[in-house]
Design a protein around this motif. Sequence first.
Motif, PDB file in Angstrom:
ATOM      1  N   CYS A 286     132.463  75.506  51.300  1.00 58.62           N
ATOM      2  CA  CYS A 286     131.116  75.640  51.072  1.00 58.62           C
ATOM      3  C   CYS A 286     130.574  76.993  50.423  1.00 58.62           C
ATOM      4  N   ASN A 287     131.445  78.372  50.741  1.00 60.04           N
ATOM      5  CA  ASN A 287     130.888  79.605  50.645  1.00 60.04           C
ATOM      6  C   ASN A 287     131.700  80.463  49.663  1.00 60.04           C
ATOM      7  N   THR A 288     133.018  79.917  49.515  1.00 61.30           N
ATOM      8  CA  THR A 288     133.886  80.858  48.616  1.00 61.30           C
ATOM      9  C   THR A 288     133.516  80.964  47.192  1.00 61.30           C
ATOM     10  N   LYS A 289     133.627  82.069  46.662  1.00 57.28           N
ATOM     11  CA  LYS A 289     133.254  82.194  45.315  1.00 57.28           C
ATOM     12  C   LYS A 289     134.608  82.099  44.222  1.00 57.28           C
ATOM     13  N   GLN A 290     135.708  82.342  44.790  1.00 58.40           N
ATOM     14  CA  GLN A 290     136.963  82.101  44.174  1.00 58.40           C
ATOM     15  C   GLN A 290     137.667  81.015  44.861  1.00 58.40           C
ATOM     16  N   PRO A 291     137.740  79.754  44.591  1.00 59.62           N
ATOM     17  CA  PRO A 291     138.230  78.824  45.278  1.00 59.62           C
ATOM     18  C   PRO A 291     139.739  78.493  45.052  1.00 59.62           C
ATOM     19  N   GLY A 292     139.960  78.879  43.681  1.00 61.34           N
ATOM     20  CA  GLY A 292     141.429  78.808  43.467  1.00 61.34           C
ATOM     21  C   GLY A 292     141.806  77.388  42.638  1.00 61.34           C
TER      22      GLY A 292
END
Length: 339
Positions: A286-292
């Motif tokens: 929900c919060n990551t900006k660079q999920p991959g």
Amino acid sequence: MNYTTVGVDIAKNVMQMHWIDPDTGEVVNRSIKRTAFLEHFVNRTPCLIGMEACGGAQHWARALTKMGHQVKLMPAKFVKAFNIGNKNDPADTRAIWMAAQMPRKSVAVKTEGQQAVLAMHRMRQQLVKFRTMQINSLRGLLTEYGEVMGKARSALNKAIPDVLARLSERLPAMLIDTLREQWKGLTKLDEQIVEIERRLQTWMKEDKASRAIAQIPGVGLLSATAAVATMGDPGSFKSGREFAAWLGLVPGQTGTGGKVQLLGISKRGDTYLRTLLIHGARSVLCNTKQPGIWLEQLKKRRPLKVAAVALANKMARIIWAILAHDRPYSKDHVSIKPA
């Protein structure tokens, strides 16, 4: 080395033991007092001692291991399958003896330091439970007098002073004073929870393994300290997949006639650590900006809760890899299987 298997059913005062004498073939089922339990194993040749992973099992396992014996701790659910017939101490001990000889992943024998960390986690969990119960109790009692508040703690703190002021005009003072004391008691619970977290933070600063896995996205103070203490020796697991399966983060299976159907996660193993990892995975989703790339594709293919469990499984594998191979976390690390 051929170990004589001994099944032990531990209790408060009397221990029950079951084994087969390797020289005579005699089936021995004997009870022994708690005070003489360790004395019995002092002069015995090294044995494989099977016990249920219940209260006090870690203490006895450490003591017996120091004597040179091999201890296998097993979940009670696994042992139960070998108990046929009536339930009594001799039958339970015979079931433990049989289960100890079956191939299955045993419960890790923890050091006193690791068990101390888990004790801190259990006490914190209990305090959080008490706090939630207290909040729900206050909301329920005030609802009986027509005062309805939101579920959040902030909603309770904001509304309850005015609620008690209104109710004090028509309710006995003894009730209003008790409700106010119960509300203020929440602050004491908050302080105790914060103090436990502070002590865990201090322990993590001194523990290299906890600091290493805390670098993984989604693994914080609680997850890092609980994972190190719960795992015990990383070398007892063959792979990260085995560790994830031990936590119950893999699908259950059912099938017959060669057809196997995968179900939801098995929910076997340690519920507390599994819950922490899933909450951490949900936070990353929900919060990551660079999920991959892997995480982006997973979110497109699967629902949020399924993706959270899959990410928690991956986090468990990374935790094992870091601890087993003694290497720091690297976001760009690529695992290469040996040829």
